[in-house]
Design an enzyme around this catalytic site. Structure first.
Site, short mmCIF file in Angstrom:
data_model
loop_
_atom_site.label_atom_id
_atom_site.label_comp_id
_atom_site.label_asym_id
_atom_site.label_seq_id
_atom_site.Cartn_x
_atom_site.Cartn_y
_atom_site.Cartn_z
N LYS A 22 0.84 -1.22 0.00
CA LYS A 22 0.00 0.00 0.00
C LYS A 22 0.86 1.26 0.00
O LYS A 22 0.67 2.16 -0.82
CB LYS A 22 -0.90 0.00 1.24
N CYS A 116 -5.34 7.88 9.25
CA CYS A 116 -5.64 7.26 10.54
C CYS A 116 -5.42 8.24 11.69
O CYS A 116 -4.43 8.98 11.71
CB CYS A 116 -4.74 6.04 10.75
N ASP A 124 5.46 19.33 9.21
CA ASP A 124 6.48 20.39 9.20
C ASP A 124 7.75 20.00 8.42
O ASP A 124 8.38 20.85 7.79
CB ASP A 124 6.85 20.79 10.64
N GLN A 125 8.10 18.71 8.43
CA GLN A 125 9.33 18.31 7.73
C GLN A 125 9.15 18.31 6.21
O GLN A 125 10.08 18.59 5.47
CB GLN A 125 9.81 16.93 8.21
C1 UD1 Z 1 4.04 6.34 7.00
C2 UD1 Z 1 3.14 5.20 6.64
C3 UD1 Z 1 2.45 4.65 7.89
C4 UD1 Z 1 3.49 4.32 8.96
C5 UD1 Z 1 4.46 5.47 9.18
C6 UD1 Z 1 5.61 5.09 10.10
C7 UD1 Z 1 2.46 5.78 4.39
C8 UD1 Z 1 1.37 6.22 3.49
N1 UD1 Z 1 2.15 5.67 5.71
O1 UD1 Z 1 3.21 7.35 7.55
O2 UD1 Z 1 1.74 3.48 7.52
O3 UD1 Z 1 2.81 4.06 10.17
O4 UD1 Z 1 5.01 5.90 7.93
O5 UD1 Z 1 6.31 4.02 9.57
O6 UD1 Z 1 3.56 5.46 3.96
N2 UD1 Z 1 6.39 13.69 11.69
C9 UD1 Z 1 6.68 14.98 12.04
N3 UD1 Z 1 6.77 15.92 11.04
C10 UD1 Z 1 6.56 15.61 9.74
C11 UD1 Z 1 6.28 14.28 9.40
C12 UD1 Z 1 6.20 13.33 10.41
O7 UD1 Z 1 6.85 15.30 13.21
O8 UD1 Z 1 6.66 16.51 8.89
C13 UD1 Z 1 6.30 12.66 12.75
C14 UD1 Z 1 4.94 11.96 12.80
O9 UD1 Z 1 4.00 12.69 13.57
C15 UD1 Z 1 5.30 10.65 13.42
C16 UD1 Z 1 6.71 10.36 12.86
O10 UD1 Z 1 7.21 11.61 12.44
O11 UD1 Z 1 5.38 10.76 14.82
C17 UD1 Z 1 6.74 9.40 11.72
O12 UD1 Z 1 5.85 9.83 10.72
P1 UD1 Z 1 6.05 9.49 9.19
O13 UD1 Z 1 7.20 8.56 9.03
O14 UD1 Z 1 6.02 10.74 8.41
O15 UD1 Z 1 4.72 8.68 8.90
P2 UD1 Z 1 3.76 8.84 7.66
O16 UD1 Z 1 4.54 9.13 6.43
O17 UD1 Z 1 2.61 9.69 8.05
#
Ligand code: UD1
Length: 423
Positions: A22, A116, A124-125
């Site tokens: 997915k 979810c 922010d990143q």
């Molecule tokens: C992706 C996956 C999800 C999985 C997650 C962690 C997809 C579509 N979804 O979600 O199934 O559970 O990786 O393996 O691929 N964060 C920040 N700032 C940002 C981005 C993220 O603080 O700009 C934090 C998030 O809140 C979280 C952590 O970083 O605590 C990891 O998030 P991230 O790896 O970005 O997860 P997703 O890409 O949303």
């Protein structure tokens, strides 16, 4: 509405084929809009998130044609970089279209992403990366709008490891002028798969799978044909279900290397895991032993398998501690498991599970996708009948879940039910 009815306590036996990933599919489908030629994507899972992504891409004027597990995308007919469909706010990964459209047209505007409810999930990143490449970013009225007269490569240090930000900024950077370096990048298999697809189209990306990804901008991407990697989380779900039911299951079409962390954890629990070239064989050996689990970025234990594994830990011999380091609100499934007799206490990001000899069927509700997987596993191992509600979450990410489990001998069926509103 529909629910699953499961009569548990039956060992799973037989062979199940893994579906395409997915999370790779979502990045790769977004990437097709950058291409100047048609793209044919194979091994696409037939799941709701993939359908939504196709519909969102189609709403941009892109030609999209699908047949089973395959889709054809031709962005030469694309008419807009404004995502207007409300579908975009239903799915978190719709935000990959920001990076892709920025690369293709220099601008993008989309509703803020959904997904979810497992924590705050800031972006922010992603924004930091787009800005570093020279884009301006505006967030107002529940939309994010990004534009750049010219994207120029830069060195970007992510403050934390994010799969989404890594893929999104990589998408934006493929056509930026010069070199982009993503430092502290995510290493998940779906990051690598998206990079491999982009390289097939003519991008120049090195280092995907390590924490430093280097991208040399190119002037255009052509079309191409690609097949998506197997779904690490779906495979893990079937591995855990096999162990949970004392089963004997072969999962085929897998990349065993992607499963090493889970395989090691299951072996610690006394489960037999045997790897072939492209299959994994799992044999349950009675009640497993309790273990401690801490989620972390790849190759650590995936947060997406924390919920399914914690269902299994509910019947382990002894006490387990589960530490969720990625998302702050990913224990909602445990409240449902308590209704089935699980003995669990949570404290912030930690859950303390005291194994009981068995769970008992109950009516339980999935709060999110992987919570749903955990509840199905609990239903499969419980004594008596379990009704799982909230299937709309499960259907986002699992292809034919009841059919695949039925084929393995589970007594599981999907049945309609009436809500108060009659739907
Ligand atoms: C992706 C996956 C999800 C999985 C997650 C962690 C997809 C579509 N979804 O979600 O199934 O559970 O990786 O393996 O691929 N964060 C920040 N700032 C940002 C981005 C993220 O603080 O700009 C934090 C998030 O809140 C979280 C952590 O970083 O605590 C990891 O998030 P991230 O790896 O970005 O997860 P997703 O890409 O949303």
């Amino acid at each position: 509405m529909e629910k699953l009815i499961i009569n548990g306590s039956r060992p799973l036996n037989g062979t199940v084929k893994a579906s395409g990933a997915k999370n790779a599919a979502l990045g790769i489908m977004a990437a097709t809009v950058i291409a100047n030629g048609p793209c044919l994507i194979g091994n696409l899972p037939e799941i709701e998130d993939v359908e939504i992504m196709k519909d969102i891409i189609h709403s941009l004027g892109v030609k999209v044609k699908s047949k089973k597990n395959q889709a054809y995308f031709d962005a030469s007919t694309m008419t807009t970089s404004d995502v207007e469909t409300p579908l975009a706010s239903k799915m978190r990964a719709s935000y990959y279209l920001i990076g892709a459209l920025l690369a293709k047209t220099g601008r993008a505007s989309i509703p803020l992403p959904g997904g979810c409810q497992i924590g705050a999930r800031p972006i922010d990143q992603h924004i930091k990366g787009f800005k570093a490449l020279g884009a301006t970013v505006d967030i107002s009225e529940n939309r994010i709008s990004v534009s750049a007269r010219k994207l120029v490569g830069d060195e970007i240090y992510f403050d934390s490891v994010s799969v989404g930000a890594t893929i999104n900024v990589m998408l934006a950077a493929v056509r930026a002028e010069g070199t982009t370096k993503l430092v502290n990048a995510a290493r998940e298999p779906h990051v690598v798969d998206t990079a491999n697809f982009l390289n097939l189209l003519g991008a120049s990306i090195r280092g995907a799978g390590t924490d430093v990804i280097t991208i040399e901008g190119v002037s255009e991407l052509k079309g191409g044909e690609y097949s998506i990697i197997p779904d690490q989380i779906e495979i893990g779900t079937y591995m855990i279900a096999a162990a949970a039911t004392n089963g004997n299951v072969y999962i085929t079409d897998v990349i065993p290397k992607h499963m090493e962390t889970l395989s090691a954890k299951l072996e610690d629990m006394g489960v037999t895991v045997e790897n072939g070239d492209d299959y994994i064989h799992v044999v349950g050996n009675g009640r497993p032993y309790a273990v401690n689990v801490k989620t972390s970025v790849y190759p650590g234990f995936p947060t997406d398998l924390q919920q399914p594994l914690s269902a299994l830990l509910c019947i382990a011999q002894g006490n387990s501690t589960v530490t969720e380091n990625i998302f702050e609100n990913r224990f909602r499934h445990l409240e449902e498991l308590k209704k089935m007799g699980a003995s669990v206490e949570t404290e912030g990001r930690r859950a303390f599970i005291t194994g009981v000899s068995s769970l008992t069927g109950a009516k339980i509700m999935a709060s999110d996708l992987r919570a749903g997987a955990a509840l199905v596993i609990a239903g499969l191992m419980a004594e008596g009948e379990t009704e799982v509600y909230g299937l709309e979450h499960i259907d986002r990410g699992y292809e034919s879940i009841e059919k695949k489990f039925s084929k393995l001998g589970a007594d599981i069926k999907r049945v309609p039910y009436l809500t108060r509103s009659g739907s």
